[in-house]
Design an enzyme around this catalytic site. Sequence first.
Site, PDB file in Angstrom:
ATOM      1  N   GLU A  78       0.737  -1.220  -0.116  1.00 43.83           N
ATOM      2  CA  GLU A  78      -0.136  -0.020  -0.080  1.00 43.83           C
ATOM      3  C   GLU A  78       0.812   1.411   0.068  1.00 43.83           C
ATOM      4  O   GLU A  78       1.952   1.235   0.802  1.00 43.83           O
ATOM      5  CB  GLU A  78      -0.913  -0.101   1.298  1.00 43.83           C
ATOM      6  CG  GLU A  78      -1.974  -1.084   1.229  1.00 43.83           C
ATOM      7  CD  GLU A  78      -2.740  -1.201   0.360  1.00 43.83           C
ATOM      8  OE1 GLU A  78      -3.057  -0.061  -0.540  1.00 43.83           O
ATOM      9  OE2 GLU A  78      -3.413  -2.098  -0.219  1.00 43.83           O
ATOM     10  N   ARG A  88     -18.024  -1.385   5.629  1.00 40.42           N
ATOM     11  CA  ARG A  88     -19.004  -2.255   4.849  1.00 40.42           C
ATOM     12  C   ARG A  88     -19.466  -3.411   5.928  1.00 40.42           C
ATOM     13  O   ARG A  88     -20.769  -3.781   5.966  1.00 40.42           O
ATOM     14  CB  ARG A  88     -18.505  -3.008   3.523  1.00 40.42           C
ATOM     15  CG  ARG A  88     -19.683  -3.784   2.836  1.00 40.42           C
ATOM     16  CD  ARG A  88     -18.946  -4.574   1.791  1.00 40.42           C
ATOM     17  NE  ARG A  88     -17.582  -5.238   2.017  1.00 40.42           N
ATOM     18  CZ  ARG A  88     -18.076  -6.642   2.272  1.00 40.42           C
ATOM     19  NH1 ARG A  88     -19.095  -7.111   2.624  1.00 40.42           N
ATOM     20  NH2 ARG A  88     -16.806  -7.440   2.540  1.00 40.42           N
ATOM     21  N   CYS A 141      -7.913  -2.343   8.105  1.00 41.89           N
ATOM     22  CA  CYS A 141      -6.632  -2.358   7.528  1.00 41.89           C
ATOM     23  C   CYS A 141      -6.200  -0.791   7.089  1.00 41.89           C
ATOM     24  O   CYS A 141      -5.088  -0.516   7.694  1.00 41.89           O
ATOM     25  CB  CYS A 141      -6.555  -3.014   6.068  1.00 41.89           C
ATOM     26  SG  CYS A 141      -6.394  -4.857   6.354  1.00 41.89           S
ATOM     27  N   HIS A 165      -1.237  -5.942   1.915  1.00 34.20           N
ATOM     28  CA  HIS A 165      -2.286  -6.580   1.951  1.00 34.20           C
ATOM     29  C   HIS A 165      -1.906  -7.620   1.217  1.00 34.20           C
ATOM     30  O   HIS A 165      -1.179  -7.899   0.188  1.00 34.20           O
ATOM     31  CB  HIS A 165      -3.454  -5.948   1.106  1.00 34.20           C
ATOM     32  CG  HIS A 165      -4.430  -5.191   1.771  1.00 34.20           C
ATOM     33  ND1 HIS A 165      -4.563  -3.738   1.825  1.00 34.20           N
ATOM     34  CD2 HIS A 165      -5.278  -5.640   2.744  1.00 34.20           C
ATOM     35  CE1 HIS A 165      -5.480  -3.505   2.435  1.00 34.20           C
ATOM     36  NE2 HIS A 165      -5.869  -4.403   3.209  1.00 34.20           N
TER      37      HIS A 165
END
Length: 214
Positions: A78, A88, A141, A165
Amino acid sequence: MKILFTGFDPFGGESVNPAYEAVKLLPDEIGGAQIIKLEVPTVFGKAGEALEKGIRLHEPDVVICVGQAGGRSGMSVEKVAINYQDARIADNEGRQPIDVPIQEDGDTAYFATVPVKAMVAKMRENGIPAFVSYTAGTYVCNELMYALLYMINRKYPGIRGGFIHVPFAMGQTVDKPNGTPAMALESIAKGLECAALAVVENQEDISMAMGTTH
């Protein structure tokens, strides 16, 4: 040099999290750097608290946080964390922040301070599918990556930090739809080892085109 790796516990109905399972497979020394391993909870706020406790205890030179990104086909290093939470699904304690900042006084975003492109290049050189990612999502995350970089910005300027990730582990996709990407845990761990080597070898990042067109 000390490198602190963190990995999350299982979440979202999974029985394992390949992030911490792969971290546990890492050797205790990579490229002359001492490797420290820490499991953190998949809980908004508490992941960052656990990380800071680990930083205070171990005083690492580098922190690399690792998380699961089911659906991605390779290791994704990242580049940026954003000051935004939009969950979510609920975390492991039922928390589900929606449309709220992580830190009221924080910058809109922070860039990783590890050599992101060099880490990707090292993985590719060793046969591990990898790419630079420009979104860490809006779940725990991203929150942990942001918390890490916020701490570096405000409290621990001598630390370099970033986030990787990883895909589902092979066993996680047995009951998932045909075509769901996965990677062997040993390959994930090899990718993390390559990332650590790249950090040891590169104080500054390499210059190489790894951007996206969409």
